[in-house]
Scaffold this active site. Structure first.
Site, PDB file in Angstrom:
ATOM      1  N   CYS A 273      22.861   9.939  10.234  1.00 25.51           N
ATOM      2  CA  CYS A 273      23.847  10.987  10.013  1.00 25.51           C
ATOM      3  C   CYS A 273      24.344  10.895   8.567  1.00 25.51           C
ATOM      4  O   CYS A 273      24.842   9.843   8.152  1.00 25.51           O
ATOM      5  CB  CYS A 273      25.007  10.768  10.990  1.00 25.51           C
ATOM      6  SG  CYS A 273      26.384  11.896  10.759  1.00 25.51           S
TER       7      CYS A 273
ATOM      8  N   GLU B 289      23.457  21.247  19.207  1.00 26.27           N
ATOM      9  CA  GLU B 289      24.003  20.474  20.328  1.00 26.27           C
ATOM     10  C   GLU B 289      23.777  21.183  21.665  1.00 26.27           C
ATOM     11  O   GLU B 289      23.674  20.550  22.699  1.00 26.27           O
ATOM     12  CB  GLU B 289      25.503  20.223  20.132  1.00 26.27           C
ATOM     13  CG  GLU B 289      25.822  19.167  19.087  1.00 26.27           C
ATOM     14  CD  GLU B 289      25.305  17.781  19.453  1.00 26.27           C
ATOM     15  OE1 GLU B 289      25.557  17.333  20.582  1.00 26.27           O
ATOM     16  OE2 GLU B 289      24.640  17.159  18.605  1.00 26.27           O
TER      17      GLU B 289
ATOM     18  N   ASP C  49      24.355   8.811  15.741  1.00 20.04           N
ATOM     19  CA  ASP C  49      24.708  10.069  15.058  1.00 20.04           C
ATOM     20  C   ASP C  49      25.895  10.658  15.818  1.00 20.04           C
ATOM     21  O   ASP C  49      26.238  10.197  16.911  1.00 20.04           O
ATOM     22  CB  ASP C  49      23.507  11.033  15.105  1.00 20.04           C
ATOM     23  CG  ASP C  49      23.816  12.391  14.462  1.00 20.04           C
ATOM     24  OD1 ASP C  49      24.536  12.429  13.444  1.00 20.04           O
ATOM     25  OD2 ASP C  49      23.354  13.427  14.989  1.00 20.04           O
ATOM     26  N   SER C  50      26.496  11.699  15.248  1.00 24.41           N
ATOM     27  CA  SER C  50      27.575  12.387  15.955  1.00 24.41           C
ATOM     28  C   SER C  50      27.073  13.034  17.246  1.00 24.41           C
ATOM     29  O   SER C  50      27.852  13.315  18.145  1.00 24.41           O
ATOM     30  CB  SER C  50      28.162  13.477  15.060  1.00 24.41           C
ATOM     31  OG  SER C  50      27.158  14.414  14.728  1.00 24.41           O
TER      32      SER C  50
ATOM     33  N   CYS D 132      21.670  17.418   6.667  1.00 24.20           N
ATOM     34  CA  CYS D 132      22.304  17.054   7.941  1.00 24.20           C
ATOM     35  C   CYS D 132      21.177  16.908   8.945  1.00 24.20           C
ATOM     36  O   CYS D 132      20.290  17.762   9.018  1.00 24.20           O
ATOM     37  CB  CYS D 132      23.279  18.147   8.373  1.00 24.20           C
ATOM     38  SG  CYS D 132      23.863  18.003  10.073  1.00 24.20           S
TER      39      CYS D 132
ATOM     40  N   HIS E 123      20.936  17.247  12.052  1.00 25.06           N
ATOM     41  CA  HIS E 123      20.789  18.313  13.051  1.00 25.06           C
ATOM     42  C   HIS E 123      19.874  19.445  12.548  1.00 25.06           C
ATOM     43  O   HIS E 123      19.152  20.059  13.324  1.00 25.06           O
ATOM     44  CB  HIS E 123      22.150  18.918  13.396  1.00 25.06           C
ATOM     45  CG  HIS E 123      22.977  18.088  14.326  1.00 25.06           C
ATOM     46  ND1 HIS E 123      23.633  16.948  13.926  1.00 25.06           N
ATOM     47  CD2 HIS E 123      23.268  18.241  15.637  1.00 25.06           C
ATOM     48  CE1 HIS E 123      24.292  16.433  14.963  1.00 25.06           C
ATOM     49  NE2 HIS E 123      24.085  17.203  16.016  1.00 25.06           N
TER      50      HIS E 123
HETATM   51  N1  DGL Z   1      24.106  15.086  11.919  1.00 28.66           N
HETATM   52  C1  DGL Z   1      25.159  14.811  11.043  1.00 28.66           C
HETATM   53  C2  DGL Z   1      24.774  14.713   9.594  1.00 28.66           C
HETATM   54  O1  DGL Z   1      23.657  14.358   9.285  1.00 28.66           O
HETATM   55  C3  DGL Z   1      26.538  15.347  11.260  1.00 28.66           C
HETATM   56  C4  DGL Z   1      26.756  16.603  11.958  1.00 28.66           C
HETATM   57  C5  DGL Z   1      28.196  16.768  12.384  1.00 28.66           C
HETATM   58  O2  DGL Z   1      28.556  16.103  13.339  1.00 28.66           O
HETATM   59  O3  DGL Z   1      28.926  17.533  11.755  1.00 28.66           O
HETATM   60  O4  DGL Z   1      25.577  14.930   8.717  1.00 28.66           O
END
Ligand code: DGL
Length: 264
Positions: A72, A150, A9-10, A182, A184
């Site tokens: 992600c 984060e 993931d990011s 997302c 996160h």
């Molecule tokens: N967690 C990621 C997603 O599901 C991306 C979040 C990001 O880095 O902007 O889209």
């Protein structure tokens, strides 16, 4: 198949998906990569995310990975097609859970919280074409929310204010179902629930991704309950910081290592 599952993931958001993968594959060896030096992906150009996705996939394969999960939505939208063209191992991506949300809504309005990269992607447009039907889909990007996660900040006033700002237009439009598009945002579920109230359904995708992975690789896994469970964690950012934040979000204490230089 050696039974190593690679997940990226990011940043730390994909740990919410890793949790479900661990439940489906109790004894698999897992490798997780947080691309923390490049977070957030939302708002970055497609070719940038695609390049990072290729780099992280090469790293995971160098570590013996034989199935990859893109934990992600943004990276899936940007890169899953080209990853599948270049690499022959199974690659499972994820996308906002439009289909179950459309089935669940009673008001006929569904809200989608996701990054701008996901919402503007051709994959998302195709998803709506396929599943939205008569249901009205209202989208909302959420700048700043990924950064809160984060930092491990899941319940501060600032995080709550952001959630209020992003959910109130959706509720005002009559949405009774919100998709957490997302990875996160999964970690913010308790706070989002508190803000939107118990009558709004929240739809997440992590468990479905883990089930999809199981379907993809079950036939190749001799026994998914045999072997020694391990989980290794990597970051392209600061290892000490990643160790601290990941330990607070994962079921166990984590020691994150920095990726080798060539993959940064
Ligand atoms: N967690 C990621 C997603 O599901 C991306 C979040 C990001 O880095 O902007 O889209």
């Amino acid at each position: 198949m050696s039974g190593v599952i690679g997940v990226f993931d990011s940043g730390v958001g994909g740990l919410s998906v890793l949790h479900h993968i661990r439940l489906q594959f109790p004894n698999a060896r897992l490798i997780y990569v947080a691309d923390s030096a490049h977070v957030p992906y939302g708002g970055k150009p497609t070719h940038y995310i695609e390049r990072r996705a290729h780099t992280l996939t090469r790293f995971l394969i160098s570590q013996g990975t034989d199935a990859i999960v893109i934990a992600c939505n943004t990276a899936t939208a940007a890169a899953v097609a080209s990853l599948r063209e270049h690499f022959s191992i199974p690659i499972v991506g994820m996308e906002p859970a439009v289909k179950p949300a459309v089935t669940a809504t009673r008001s006929g309005v569904v809200g989608v919280l996701a990054t701008i990269g996901t919402l503007e992607s051709a994959r998302f447009a195709a998803l709506l074409d396929r599943y939205a039907g008569e249901v009205e889909i209202v989208t909302q990007s959420c700048p700043g929310l990924v950064e809160q996660v984060e930092q491990g900040d899941l319940d501060s006033l600032r995080t709550r204010k952001l959630i209020e700002r992003y959910t109130s237009p959706l509720l005002a439009r009559g949405a009774d179902t919100l998709i957490l598009g997302c990875t996160h945002y999964s970690f913010l579920t308790p706070l989002i629930r508190d803000v939107v109230g118990e009558h709004t359904a929240l739809v997440d995708t992590g468990a479905a991704v883990a089930r999809q992975l199981l379907r993809r690789i079950e036939a190749e896994l001799p026994d998914r309950t045999a072997g020694d469970a391990t989980a290794r964690f990597f970051t392209s950012g600061n290892a000490a910081l990643a160790t601290r934040i990941m330990s607070s979000l994962w079921d166990d204490s984590v020691v994150a290592q920095q990726l080798p230089q060539t993959y940064l």
